[in-house]
Design a protein around this motif. Structure first.
Motif, PDB file in Angstrom:
ATOM      1  N   SER A 145       0.828  -1.200   0.000  1.00 26.33           N
ATOM      2  CA  SER A 145       0.000   0.000   0.000  1.00 26.33           C
ATOM      3  C   SER A 145       0.865   1.254   0.000  1.00 26.33           C
ATOM      4  O   SER A 145       1.961   1.257   0.580  1.00 26.33           O
TER       5      SER A 145
ATOM      6  N   ASP B 288     -10.891  -3.561   3.163  1.00 29.64           N
ATOM      7  CA  ASP B 288     -11.542  -3.210   4.435  1.00 29.64           C
ATOM      8  C   ASP B 288     -10.462  -3.121   5.525  1.00 29.64           C
ATOM      9  O   ASP B 288      -9.643  -4.038   5.684  1.00 29.64           O
ATOM     10  N   GLU B 289     -10.437  -2.013   6.241  1.00 31.28           N
ATOM     11  CA  GLU B 289      -9.386  -1.730   7.232  1.00 31.28           C
ATOM     12  C   GLU B 289      -9.250  -2.842   8.274  1.00 31.28           C
ATOM     13  O   GLU B 289      -8.165  -3.083   8.814  1.00 31.28           O
ATOM     14  N   ARG B 290     -10.336  -3.560   8.545  1.00 34.30           N
ATOM     15  CA  ARG B 290     -10.291  -4.596   9.583  1.00 34.30           C
ATOM     16  C   ARG B 290      -9.364  -5.754   9.221  1.00 34.30           C
ATOM     17  O   ARG B 290      -8.848  -6.443  10.107  1.00 34.30           O
TER      18      ARG B 290
ATOM     19  N   ILE C 122      -6.451  -5.302   7.748  1.00 32.12           N
ATOM     20  CA  ILE C 122      -5.121  -4.815   8.138  1.00 32.12           C
ATOM     21  C   ILE C 122      -4.941  -4.995   9.650  1.00 32.12           C
ATOM     22  O   ILE C 122      -3.896  -5.439  10.122  1.00 32.12           O
ATOM     23  N   GLU C 123      -6.001  -4.700  10.383  1.00 31.24           N
ATOM     24  CA  GLU C 123      -5.977  -4.830  11.841  1.00 31.24           C
ATOM     25  C   GLU C 123      -5.866  -6.295  12.287  1.00 31.24           C
ATOM     26  O   GLU C 123      -5.074  -6.636  13.159  1.00 31.24           O
TER      27      GLU C 123
ATOM     28  N   GLU D 111       2.543  -2.941   6.627  1.00 32.32           N
ATOM     29  CA  GLU D 111       2.318  -2.453   5.271  1.00 32.32           C
ATOM     30  C   GLU D 111       3.632  -1.973   4.684  1.00 32.32           C
ATOM     31  O   GLU D 111       4.422  -1.331   5.366  1.00 32.32           O
TER      32      GLU D 111
END
Ligand code: 4GN
Length: 229
Positions: free
Chosen positions: A85, A116-118, A120-121, A127
């Motif tokens: 990213s 969806d950001e979740r 990554i979490e 990243e």
């Protein structure tokens, strides 16, 4: 080393089955496993994207196919999981060297406006960005990483020194190279390279490296000084 790739465009990776990296894969020097994220979509149409909450242009990759794909290829989270990213930490030769020391890495590729950001979490360790520009998907960035990392795997390059004797390994840009013929279109190979005097050749190359680094990448000289190279 094992490199796993999660992507919506598995065919794009055919580029890696050529040249030096292709030869290394044929020899089994490292393994590359490409997984189509779409194969993990629970949707009856194999859909992997949806509209962004809050509105805005474009589509976002939904979490379910990504979560299932990542945990299918790395069920015990033994791998370093990396999302490509523009927001990531910038890739440089030190980061490449560190990745090459891993036993297993998973490269997670987003498309459209992002994932969806979740994911990554929940499922990603960190990243990485290959530079300050935006691509249509992470796949070209992943291929850059695979190529750069593979060069550190023993046997991939012709000679063992080749990885470390080039641009960046000493924190400097590389000196110019010449081969036959000795004269081409009126331009001659620098005399010192024909001298057979290895000490002089080494000194000339170092001088050329310093010159080109000072003129094109003075930031690298500064970094060298700080790190005491
Ligand atoms: C990585 C991914 C640039 C990089 C990317 C980079 C795909 N662009 N500089 N594009 O390493 C939105 C969806 C952007 C994922 C991402």
């Amino acid at each position: 080393m094992k490199i796993s790739v999660l992507t919506l465009f598995p065919e794009a990776y055919s580029a890696l089955y050529q040249g030096i990296i292709g030869k290394a894969l044929e020899k089994g020097l490292f393994s590359l496993e490409i997984t189509n994220i779409r194969d993990y979509s629970a949707n009856k149409h194999k859909k992997c994207d949806d509209y962004p909450f809050g509105g805005g242009a474009g589509m976002v990759m939904t979490p379910q196919p990504l979560h299932d794909a990542i945990n299918a290829v790395d069920p015990e989270h033994k791998a370093k999981r990396i999302y490509l990213s523009p927001k990531g930490r910038r890739l440089d030769q030190d980061a490449v060297r560190a990745l090459a020391a891993e036993r297993e890495i998973v490269l997670v590729n987003g498309s459209y406006e992002g994932i969806d950001e979740r994911i990554i979490e929940l499922d990603v360790d960190y990243e990485i960005s290959i530079g300050d520009y935006v691509l249509t998907s992470g796949d070209l960035a992943s291929m850059v990483i695979i190529d750069a990392v593979a060069r550190y795997i023993p046997g991939v390059l012709g000679s063992e020194e080749s990885t470390e004797e080039e641009s960046f390994s000493e924190g400097l840009l590389e000196y110019p190279q010449y081969t036959r013929p000795q004269s081409f279109m009126g331009l001659d190979v620098p005399e010192v390279l024909l001298s057979g005097n290895h000490a002089e050749i080494k000194a000339w190359r170092k001088k050329k490296s310093l010159e080109i680094t000072a003129s094109r990448r003075p930031d690298l000289l500064k970094k060298n000084k700080e790190e005491g190279v």
